[in-house]
Design a protein around this motif. Sequence first.
Motif, mmCIF file in Angstrom:
data_model
loop_
_atom_site.group_PDB
_atom_site.id
_atom_site.type_symbol
_atom_site.label_atom_id
_atom_site.label_comp_id
_atom_site.label_asym_id
_atom_site.label_seq_id
_atom_site.Cartn_x
_atom_site.Cartn_y
_atom_site.Cartn_z
ATOM 1 N N ASP A 145 0.807 -1.218 0.000
ATOM 2 C CA ASP A 145 0.000 0.000 0.000
ATOM 3 C C ASP A 145 0.840 1.267 0.000
ATOM 4 O OD1 ASP A 145 -2.441 -1.256 -0.125
ATOM 5 O OD2 ASP A 145 -2.704 -1.379 2.038
ATOM 6 N N ARG A 146 1.904 1.298 0.805
ATOM 7 C CA ARG A 146 2.725 2.506 0.877
ATOM 8 C C ARG A 146 3.378 2.805 -0.471
ATOM 9 N NH1 ARG A 146 5.956 0.581 6.132
ATOM 10 N NH2 ARG A 146 5.391 -1.392 5.135
ATOM 11 N N LEU A 147 3.744 1.758 -1.190
ATOM 12 C CA LEU A 147 4.333 1.940 -2.516
ATOM 13 C C LEU A 147 3.309 2.507 -3.483
ATOM 14 C CD1 LEU A 147 6.535 1.508 -4.666
ATOM 15 C CD2 LEU A 147 5.792 -0.884 -4.834
ATOM 16 N N TRP A 148 2.123 1.908 -3.531
ATOM 17 C CA TRP A 148 1.088 2.367 -4.448
ATOM 18 C C TRP A 148 0.620 3.782 -4.104
ATOM 19 C CZ3 TRP A 148 -0.239 0.599 -9.023
ATOM 20 C CH2 TRP A 148 0.111 -0.713 -9.363
ATOM 21 N N ASP A 149 0.496 4.082 -2.816
ATOM 22 C CA ASP A 149 0.087 5.433 -2.425
ATOM 23 C C ASP A 149 1.113 6.471 -2.876
ATOM 24 O OD1 ASP A 149 -2.162 4.369 -1.275
ATOM 25 O OD2 ASP A 149 -1.419 4.482 0.794
ATOM 26 N N THR A 150 2.390 6.127 -2.777
ATOM 27 C CA THR A 150 3.453 7.053 -3.189
ATOM 28 C C THR A 150 3.434 7.258 -4.699
ATOM 29 O OG1 THR A 150 4.823 6.310 -1.329
ATOM 30 C CG2 THR A 150 5.929 7.500 -3.104
ATOM 31 N N ILE A 151 3.239 6.187 -5.456
ATOM 32 C CA ILE A 151 3.138 6.315 -6.913
ATOM 33 C C ILE A 151 1.963 7.215 -7.280
ATOM 34 C CG2 ILE A 151 2.588 5.037 -9.031
ATOM 35 C CD1 ILE A 151 4.193 2.699 -7.919
ATOM 36 N N ASP A 152 0.831 7.023 -6.622
ATOM 37 C CA ASP A 152 -0.354 7.835 -6.917
ATOM 38 C C ASP A 152 -0.106 9.316 -6.637
ATOM 39 O OD1 ASP A 152 -1.826 5.651 -7.733
ATOM 40 O OD2 ASP A 152 -2.816 5.361 -5.802
#
Length: 352
Positions: free
Chosen positions: A321-328
């Motif tokens: 989740d932290r990775l995807w949130d950062t990409i977003d």
Amino acid sequence: MVLQSNFAKRPSTENNPPASQISGATKSLASRIGSSLRDAARRRRARTNGSSRTTKYIVEQAKRRETTKSPVNSIRLNVTTIRTADVDMKDARPSSSSLGVATVPVTLPRQLARPQFAEVSEDALRAVAPEIADADIEYVREQLEEFGPSMLQVLSSVKANLVSHTLPKELAIVVQDLADSIVPTHMMAVYGPPSKTGSSKPANMILAAHCTRLPSFPPTPASSAESSKPGEFSVPVRPLCLPSPQTFPHLSAFLYTKRADLLLNALLPCPPPAPLAEDAPELVAFATRLAGTYTSQALLNHAMSVFGLWQNVCALGVFEDRLWDTIDVAWKLLLTAIAVGTGNPQAMLPQA
């Protein structure tokens, strides 16, 4: 230029690995994790947290699936680019005649889609660490997070010399920092199509614990790979074809540190003044500041890095989740900055 928010695909046989051996260092790390599995309370907590994260991802993925079907998910921006013609090396500075300014229409997805959720298989984990193959995978990742920074420090000290243009099955490496004793288990020969040449990156079980689409090593009997010289090891080499080899170091560093702030800083032309969320009002203010500081071409280059990282995450099947949130956040921030900088803020900003 048109970018589609389709999932990055790679041939299923592209990353087939050579036979590998499980080093004593891997067993050491797996044993550390395995010994802590007796803590039942932490196992239950990890399993509960993992269920929550999985649910969050699946809900967001379903929302994205519906959004990406809409034609308004794409935005069109006109980006001004400056092309420099070939000049003699003796020219310290290109003349004005060697510069060309052009406006290029760019179509970008407003949101980057999320692939179908999947989990790391027990077989993949068993191949690199049989001692913990039956453990809850979320708990394993939680434990790896504690070792991650020191593991990354060890990997950063690895020196390897590839003496031929042919990819070897094994490679001799020198680990200059053995403070943690967790050494690399293999070298990743990272490259991108159509080229077969790339760079070698040391790695270990961190990738196996996070990448659901990474082909597993075939199980082999454990044997020592250390040479007679301290710090020298022989490790198997594994080819890894990725859509964006140049952004793999960003992904690798995040998986070891889980530092979303460092990843966001690496994706942007300058660090944000404070932690940002995708819907934070501070995001627009910072995007406007970026638009007034950097050219639209420079901002687009950074957006392409984010896009490349997203392609790699999809290709490897990483669901953090932290990775995807950062990409977003990085994607929305850069697209908003480009929209403002090209005089088309309404493409990203809500209308009053």
